[in-house]
Write a protein that holds these residues in place. Structure first.
Motif, PDB file in Angstrom:
ATOM      1  N   PRO A  34       0.813  -1.221   0.000  1.00 34.89           N
ATOM      2  CA  PRO A  34       0.000   0.000   0.000  1.00 34.89           C
ATOM      3  C   PRO A  34       0.850   1.277   0.000  1.00 34.89           C
ATOM      4  O   PRO A  34       0.467   2.265  -0.628  1.00 34.89           O
ATOM      5  CB  PRO A  34      -0.821  -0.135   1.279  1.00 34.89           C
ATOM      6  N   VAL A  35       1.985   1.251   0.692  1.00 32.24           N
ATOM      7  CA  VAL A  35       2.857   2.434   0.695  1.00 32.24           C
ATOM      8  C   VAL A  35       3.314   2.754  -0.720  1.00 32.24           C
ATOM      9  O   VAL A  35       3.251   3.912  -1.170  1.00 32.24           O
ATOM     10  CB  VAL A  35       4.080   2.211   1.616  1.00 32.24           C
ATOM     11  N   ALA A  36       3.768   1.735  -1.432  1.00 32.57           N
ATOM     12  CA  ALA A  36       4.241   1.951  -2.798  1.00 32.57           C
ATOM     13  C   ALA A  36       3.109   2.425  -3.713  1.00 32.57           C
ATOM     14  O   ALA A  36       3.303   3.314  -4.556  1.00 32.57           O
ATOM     15  CB  ALA A  36       4.862   0.666  -3.341  1.00 32.57           C
ATOM     16  N   GLU A  37       1.932   1.859  -3.533  1.00 35.89           N
ATOM     17  CA  GLU A  37       0.790   2.241  -4.373  1.00 35.89           C
ATOM     18  C   GLU A  37       0.385   3.694  -4.146  1.00 35.89           C
ATOM     19  O   GLU A  37       0.160   4.451  -5.093  1.00 35.89           O
ATOM     20  CB  GLU A  37      -0.402   1.318  -4.072  1.00 35.89           C
ATOM     21  N   VAL A  38       0.286   4.089  -2.873  1.00 37.38           N
ATOM     22  CA  VAL A  38      -0.127   5.457  -2.562  1.00 37.38           C
ATOM     23  C   VAL A  38       0.959   6.444  -3.010  1.00 37.38           C
ATOM     24  O   VAL A  38       0.650   7.533  -3.515  1.00 37.38           O
ATOM     25  CB  VAL A  38      -0.443   5.607  -1.067  1.00 37.38           C
ATOM     26  N   LEU A  69       0.388   9.622  -5.530  1.00 34.32           N
ATOM     27  CA  LEU A  69       0.684  10.996  -5.129  1.00 34.32           C
ATOM     28  C   LEU A  69       1.825  11.604  -5.935  1.00 34.32           C
ATOM     29  O   LEU A  69       2.053  12.823  -5.858  1.00 34.32           O
ATOM     30  CB  LEU A  69       1.067  11.036  -3.642  1.00 34.32           C
ATOM     31  N   GLY A  70       2.543  10.770  -6.680  1.00 33.06           N
ATOM     32  CA  GLY A  70       3.738  11.257  -7.360  1.00 33.06           C
ATOM     33  C   GLY A  70       4.830  11.626  -6.381  1.00 33.06           C
ATOM     34  O   GLY A  70       5.586  12.579  -6.588  1.00 33.06           O
ATOM     35  N   ALA A  71       4.908  10.859  -5.292  1.00 30.40           N
ATOM     36  CA  ALA A  71       5.846  11.139  -4.203  1.00 30.40           C
ATOM     37  C   ALA A  71       6.744   9.932  -3.966  1.00 30.40           C
ATOM     38  O   ALA A  71       6.492   8.834  -4.481  1.00 30.40           O
ATOM     39  CB  ALA A  71       5.069  11.475  -2.924  1.00 30.40           C
ATOM     40  N   THR A  72       7.775  10.108  -3.165  1.00 31.65           N
ATOM     41  CA  THR A  72       8.603   8.967  -2.781  1.00 31.65           C
ATOM     42  C   THR A  72       7.923   8.197  -1.656  1.00 31.65           C
ATOM     43  O   THR A  72       6.995   8.702  -1.005  1.00 31.65           O
ATOM     44  CB  THR A  72       9.983   9.422  -2.295  1.00 31.65           C
ATOM     45  N   ARG A  73       8.388   6.998  -1.419  1.00 31.89           N
ATOM     46  CA  ARG A  73       7.791   6.185  -0.353  1.00 31.89           C
ATOM     47  C   ARG A  73       8.082   6.772   1.028  1.00 31.89           C
ATOM     48  O   ARG A  73       7.232   6.727   1.923  1.00 31.89           O
ATOM     49  CB  ARG A  73       8.283   4.742  -0.485  1.00 31.89           C
ATOM     50  N   THR A  74       9.271   7.333   1.185  1.00 35.91           N
ATOM     51  CA  THR A  74       9.583   7.993   2.453  1.00 35.91           C
ATOM     52  C   THR A  74       8.638   9.156   2.703  1.00 35.91           C
ATOM     53  O   THR A  74       8.080   9.310   3.799  1.00 35.91           O
ATOM     54  CB  THR A  74      11.035   8.487   2.451  1.00 35.91           C
ATOM     55  N   GLN A  75       8.429   9.990   1.688  1.00 35.30           N
ATOM     56  CA  GLN A  75       7.503  11.115   1.832  1.00 35.30           C
ATOM     57  C   GLN A  75       6.102  10.642   2.176  1.00 35.30           C
ATOM     58  O   GLN A  75       5.409  11.247   3.000  1.00 35.30           O
ATOM     59  CB  GLN A  75       7.467  11.918   0.538  1.00 35.30           C
ATOM     60  N   THR A  76       5.688   9.540   1.570  1.00 32.94           N
ATOM     61  CA  THR A  76       4.336   9.028   1.786  1.00 32.94           C
ATOM     62  C   THR A  76       4.162   8.525   3.215  1.00 32.94           C
ATOM     63  O   THR A  76       3.114   8.739   3.841  1.00 32.94           O
ATOM     64  CB  THR A  76       4.029   7.907   0.773  1.00 32.94           C
ATOM     65  N   MET A  77       5.200   7.895   3.761  1.00 31.29           N
ATOM     66  CA  MET A  77       5.116   7.436   5.150  1.00 31.29           C
ATOM     67  C   MET A  77       5.116   8.611   6.124  1.00 31.29           C
ATOM     68  O   MET A  77       4.426   8.577   7.158  1.00 31.29           O
ATOM     69  CB  MET A  77       6.257   6.466   5.442  1.00 31.29           C
ATOM     70  N   LEU A  78       5.865   9.664   5.811  1.00 31.67           N
ATOM     71  CA  LEU A  78       5.818  10.864   6.644  1.00 31.67           C
ATOM     72  C   LEU A  78       4.440  11.529   6.554  1.00 31.67           C
ATOM     73  O   LEU A  78       3.905  12.005   7.566  1.00 31.67           O
ATOM     74  CB  LEU A  78       6.917  11.842   6.230  1.00 31.67           C
ATOM     75  N   ALA A  79       3.867  11.538   5.360  1.00 36.26           N
ATOM     76  CA  ALA A  79       2.533  12.112   5.190  1.00 36.26           C
ATOM     77  C   ALA A  79       1.494  11.334   5.993  1.00 36.26           C
ATOM     78  O   ALA A  79       0.532  11.916   6.518  1.00 36.26           O
ATOM     79  CB  ALA A  79       2.155  12.142   3.709  1.00 36.26           C
ATOM     80  N   TRP A  80       1.676  10.011   6.087  1.00 35.04           N
ATOM     81  CA  TRP A  80       0.765   9.195   6.904  1.00 35.04           C
ATOM     82  C   TRP A  80       0.831   9.632   8.372  1.00 35.04           C
ATOM     83  O   TRP A  80      -0.207   9.768   9.035  1.00 35.04           O
ATOM     84  CB  TRP A  80       1.122   7.717   6.771  1.00 35.04           C
ATOM     85  N   SER A  90      -5.756  11.239   1.094  1.00 34.17           N
ATOM     86  CA  SER A  90      -7.198  11.116   1.260  1.00 34.17           C
ATOM     87  C   SER A  90      -7.453  10.152   2.415  1.00 34.17           C
ATOM     88  O   SER A  90      -6.565   9.385   2.823  1.00 34.17           O
ATOM     89  CB  SER A  90      -7.840  10.577  -0.018  1.00 34.17           C
ATOM     90  N   GLU A  91      -8.669  10.169   2.952  1.00 32.51           N
ATOM     91  CA  GLU A  91      -9.000   9.215   4.017  1.00 32.51           C
ATOM     92  C   GLU A  91      -8.843   7.779   3.517  1.00 32.51           C
ATOM     93  O   GLU A  91      -8.388   6.902   4.256  1.00 32.51           O
ATOM     94  CB  GLU A  91     -10.428   9.457   4.516  1.00 32.51           C
ATOM     95  N   GLU A  92      -9.201   7.538   2.262  1.00 31.28           N
ATOM     96  CA  GLU A  92      -9.087   6.183   1.709  1.00 31.28           C
ATOM     97  C   GLU A  92      -7.620   5.770   1.635  1.00 31.28           C
ATOM     98  O   GLU A  92      -7.274   4.630   1.984  1.00 31.28           O
ATOM     99  CB  GLU A  92      -9.725   6.143   0.312  1.00 31.28           C
ATOM    100  N   GLN A  93      -6.749   6.667   1.216  1.00 33.81           N
ATOM    101  CA  GLN A  93      -5.323   6.339   1.148  1.00 33.81           C
ATOM    102  C   GLN A  93      -4.750   6.089   2.541  1.00 33.81           C
ATOM    103  O   GLN A  93      -3.971   5.158   2.751  1.00 33.81           O
ATOM    104  CB  GLN A  93      -4.562   7.470   0.451  1.00 33.81           C
ATOM    105  N   PHE A  94      -5.155   6.934   3.490  1.00 33.92           N
ATOM    106  CA  PHE A  94      -4.690   6.762   4.868  1.00 33.92           C
ATOM    107  C   PHE A  94      -5.123   5.408   5.412  1.00 33.92           C
ATOM    108  O   PHE A  94      -4.311   4.673   6.005  1.00 33.92           O
ATOM    109  CB  PHE A  94      -5.234   7.883   5.748  1.00 33.92           C
ATOM    110  N   GLU A  95      -6.390   5.036   5.225  1.00 29.84           N
ATOM    111  CA  GLU A  95      -6.902   3.765   5.743  1.00 29.84           C
ATOM    112  C   GLU A  95      -6.228   2.585   5.035  1.00 29.84           C
ATOM    113  O   GLU A  95      -5.925   1.581   5.674  1.00 29.84           O
ATOM    114  CB  GLU A  95      -8.411   3.698   5.579  1.00 29.84           C
TER     115      GLU A  95
END
Length: 287
Positions: free
Chosen positions: A228-232, A236-247, A279-284
């Motif tokens: 899910p991290v890689a998918e989100v 988002l057009g972001a890196t996986r590290t950025q996505t985990m920080l965004a979470w 989004s809430e869906e991405q977070f969940e």
């Protein structure tokens, strides 16, 4: 949940919600990786470390985290040198309550007189007359909690520290400490893969206490291809590290991650995560 970009620690210290953890700025660059890094001596690449810290401040980072136990105080001295031009614009948090008799030992020691002595030394190394945020690095079961928090409360009454924090504590310990002195921040290990402190996040969020996760980025298989991290991240057009920080930023409005790095490109990557919105869906889905 709205992802605001700032939080007021203790109600008055406004910081951007991605800070910088300076612990890894020690020893030689090749010695900084992994959970067993020694964090024992000043960095061999001091000029580069100073430049990196100033770059962080230039990018808008204004919460910097250190401890008296990191490189036996040399980490505090490094921050003092690097951030002197920005001192009125940044919040420096440090910690007391851990002994370092050797490069491999981290020993909790909460004698009240020791805590007060270490705070005095931190004041000297940081070149300030008041520490913005002082954490009890670990609660020491050998001494009453009231005496340990009382020592920090005495420093606060003397005007030597502005706010008191706790590190690696439970909800019960936060509640007990809060009866002795106001607690402004809690720093526990927490990330997408390490969720044991979920109750602490919720408790602090409900009371306006900053929650500062260290080791905020999960590693390894958790962020591998197809997760899910890689998918989100792709969405988002972001890196996986950025996505985990965004979470983490989405998790609760009081969460202030402090990722550390000695690479300028990674630093910029981390700071840019502040602008991401899940989004809430991405977070969940990630949760």
């Amino acid at each position: 949940m709205t992802n605001t970009t700032v939080f007021r620690i203790g109600g008055d210290l406004e910081v951007r919600r991605i800070g910088y953890g300076a612990m890894r700025l020690a020893n030689a660059p090749h010695e900084r990786g992994g959970m067993t890094a020694p964090i024992w001596t000043a960095p061999t690449d001091r000029a580069e470390s100073v430049a990196l810290l100033r770059t962080a401040a230039g990018l808008g980072v204004n919460l910097f985290d250190t401890a008296d136990a990191y490189a036996l105080g040399a980490n505090e001295e490094l921050l003092a040198e690097a951030l002197h031009p920005h001192r009125d614009e940044v919040v420096i948090a440090t910690k007391v309550g851990v002994l370092r008799p050797s490069p491999t030992e981290w020993i909790t020691h909460g004698h009240p007189a020791y805590l007060r002595q270490q705070a005095e030394l931190s004041l000297r190394r940081l070149g300030t007359d008041r520490i913005d945020l002082l954490y009890l690095h670990r609660v020491d079961p050998a001494y009453p909690l009231a005496e340990q928090i009382g020592a920090l409360g005495q420093l606060q009454e003397e005007g030597k520290i502005r706010h008191i924090g706790l590190s690696e504590v439970s909800v019960a310990e936060i509640e007990a400490a809060s009866e002795i002195a106001p607690i402004a921040a809690v720093q526990n290990m927490y990330n997408l893969a390490e969720r044991g402190h979920d109750p602490v996040v919720d408790h602090t969020a409900g009371r306006g206490i900053a929650f500062v996760p260290y080791f905020p980025v999960a590693r390894g298989e958790f962020a591998a291809d197809g997760t899910p991290v890689a998918e989100v991240a792709r969405e988002l057009g972001a890196t996986r590290t950025q996505t985990m920080l965004a979470w983490l930023l989405h998790r609760a409005p009081n969460v202030l991650p402090i990722p550390g790095t000695s690479a300028p490109d990674h630093l910029a990557e981390n700071v840019a995560a502040l602008e991401l919105r899940l989004s809430e869906e991405q977070f969940e889905r990630m949760s």
